[in-house]
Design a protein around this motif. Structure first.
Motif, PDB file in Angstrom:
ATOM      1  N   ASP A   1       5.446  25.798 -71.747  1.00 51.54           N
ATOM      2  CA  ASP A   1       4.793  24.505 -71.986  1.00 51.54           C
ATOM      3  C   ASP A   1       4.857  24.089 -73.452  1.00 51.54           C
ATOM      4  OD1 ASP A   1       4.119  24.171 -69.325  1.00 51.54           O
ATOM      5  OD2 ASP A   1       2.188  25.184 -69.547  1.00 51.54           O
TER       6      ASP A   1
ATOM      7  N   THR B   1       9.408  21.838 -66.325  1.00 53.07           N
ATOM      8  CA  THR B   1       9.314  23.272 -66.577  1.00 53.07           C
ATOM      9  C   THR B   1       9.145  24.059 -65.277  1.00 53.07           C
ATOM     10  OG1 THR B   1       6.993  22.808 -67.109  1.00 53.07           O
ATOM     11  CG2 THR B   1       8.493  23.173 -68.948  1.00 53.07           C
TER      12      THR B   1
ATOM     13  N   HIS C   1       8.056  20.230 -71.465  1.00 54.26           N
ATOM     14  CA  HIS C   1       8.587  19.647 -70.229  1.00 54.26           C
ATOM     15  C   HIS C   1       9.227  18.286 -70.484  1.00 54.26           C
ATOM     16  CE1 HIS C   1       4.720  17.588 -70.541  1.00 54.26           C
ATOM     17  NE2 HIS C   1       5.188  16.685 -69.686  1.00 54.26           N
TER      18      HIS C   1
ATOM     19  N   LYS D   1       6.942  18.731 -62.468  1.00 52.49           N
ATOM     20  CA  LYS D   1       7.125  18.977 -63.882  1.00 52.49           C
ATOM     21  C   LYS D   1       8.457  19.686 -64.131  1.00 52.49           C
ATOM     22  CE  LYS D   1       3.879  20.132 -67.596  1.00 52.49           C
ATOM     23  NZ  LYS D   1       2.630  20.854 -67.923  1.00 52.49           N
TER      24      LYS D   1
END
Length: 398
Positions: free
Chosen positions: A57, A177, A161, A175
């Motif tokens: 993140d 990621t 992300h 997302k």
């Protein structure tokens, strides 16, 4: 400074994947904890980590960690940290905070105390009583868990992300990621067709293409630490040069995304163009009932509707049954990797997963159902050689 302690934060369930990404970059001193991976490296790791980490993140600098049961302890121990080694005299340093199961439970008060402590520390170095804060941004976070405070600096700025290709958004987007982590967990290889029959705005196909081409996910964006004087510009230039050199522009991929929604597909094509991958991914409007392929073996990786609202459950469960019938008929020798918050997917799908992994799509608790094709169980020499070749392309230490 020779070494810094860095923290790559992650969603719960992705820590092992992030740790593997850190090690692939050549950093060995790795410690895995809940929602974060810590490692020690030189300053260039800030540049390379931000560019290459697919499933993390953010990338943070750990300034300090200590017990703090009172505001006095929090103030004194924060003030003693080497803030002037990082923050120039004109630094803009907002403070964010969180507190979990701690005596210092008031987050606004903790933020104010840390801000005041940093100011007092900088006064001692710069001999000023007031700071304009009109320079580079250094976001400070104080996180207190069970009376232990961790003070960090955010090097990323916008979350990792945000690759730079998704300018627009569809409803309930996955997302980036998390999509990258799903690709990693599937062990998909570019010699096989990858199909996402609920591709939406294209995140899974795009992340798969970026991974297969060894395209650094942060190559087309900027980071907060790029404006920090303490990190030489040459480090960022070297990291981007390395990323460009390792990009495999010649590989041709078999990636297909389908969806019933024409507006979502328009977004998917736009995002693929933004990422420079429009020639690598084939998008097509198609209901799941019509999904078929001549490829005997492949990977289905997808994020279907969940039915979070009670009134949507019957239609979602009907969809899962429909998926089961179509996939058994047309994709019986394929591997399936499906993320959903619905806890009875296997019942409606009619196929038991080989593995299930708890993951979070935003704040929604999900399970990632992994079902490997019979032909892939027991190993495959050709695939093993492809894996070894691919892993050698991942950047190691400079």
């Amino acid at each position: 400074m020779d070494k810094v302690e860095l923290i790559a934060t992650s969603s719960f369930g992705l820590e092992a994947i992030v740790a593997r990404e850190v090690k692939k970059l050549g950093y060995e001193d790795v410690k895995v904890e809940n929602a974060r991976v810590s490692f020690t490296a030189d300053l260039s790791a800030i540049c390379r980590g931000n560019l290459w980490l697919r499933s993390a993140d953010r990338l943070l600098i750990k300034m300090g960690e200590f017990e703090a049961r009172s505001f006095t302890e929090l103030f004194d121990k924060t003030r003693d940290l080497p803030w002037a080694d990082w923050l120039p005299v004109n630094a803009n340093f907002p403070v964010q905070g969180k507190s979990i199961r701690s005596q210092l439970f008031s987050v606004p008060d903790c933020q104010a105390i840390v801000k005041k402590a940093v100011v007092e520390s900088l006064k001692g170095r710069y001999h000023k009583q007031w700071f304009e804060e009109n320079g580079p941004r250094y976001t400070i976070e104080v996180g207190i868990l069970k009376d232990v405070a961790t003070i960090t600096l955010d090097t990323s700025g916008a979350g990792l992300h945000k690759r730079g290709y998704r300018k627009l958004s569809s409803a309930a987007p996955l997302k980036e990621t998390l999509a990258a982590a799903m690709i990693d967990l599937s062990r998909w290889h570019p010699d096989r067709l990858l199909l996402d029959p609920f591709c939406g705005s294209g995140t899974i196909p795009i992340e798969a293409a970026m991974t297969a081409l060894n395209q650094a996910p942060g190559l087309n964006r900027e980071f907060a630490a790029e404006n920090w004087p303490v990190i030489p510009k040459k480090y960022w230039l070297d990291a981007r040069t390395e990323a460009n050199d390792l990009l495999n522009r010649e590989m041709r991929l078999k990636i297909r995304g389908t969806d019933i929604n024409p507006e979502a597909l328009s977004l998917a094509r736009y995002h693929a163009r933004q990422a420079g991958l429009e020639k690598q991914i084939h998008f097509q409007q198609m209901p799941v009932a019509q999904v078929q392929t001549k490829e005997k073996f492949g990977f289905l990786i997808t994020n279907p509707p969940y039915g979070q609202r009670l009134q949507d459950l019957p239609s979602v469960e009907k969809l899962y049954r429909e998926m089961s019938g179509i996939f058994k008929k047309n994709l019986s020798t394929w591997s399936f990797y499906i993320i959903t918050a619905h806890k009875e997917l296997e019942t409606f799908f009619g196929r038991r997963a080989d593995k299930k992994r708890k993951l979070y799509n935003g704040r929604i608790e999900c399970h990632f159902y992994q079902s490997t094709a019979p032909s892939r169980r027991g190993g495959n020499r050709k695939r093993k050689l492809i894996t070894q070749t691919y892993n050698r392309a991942i950047p190691g230490p400079i």
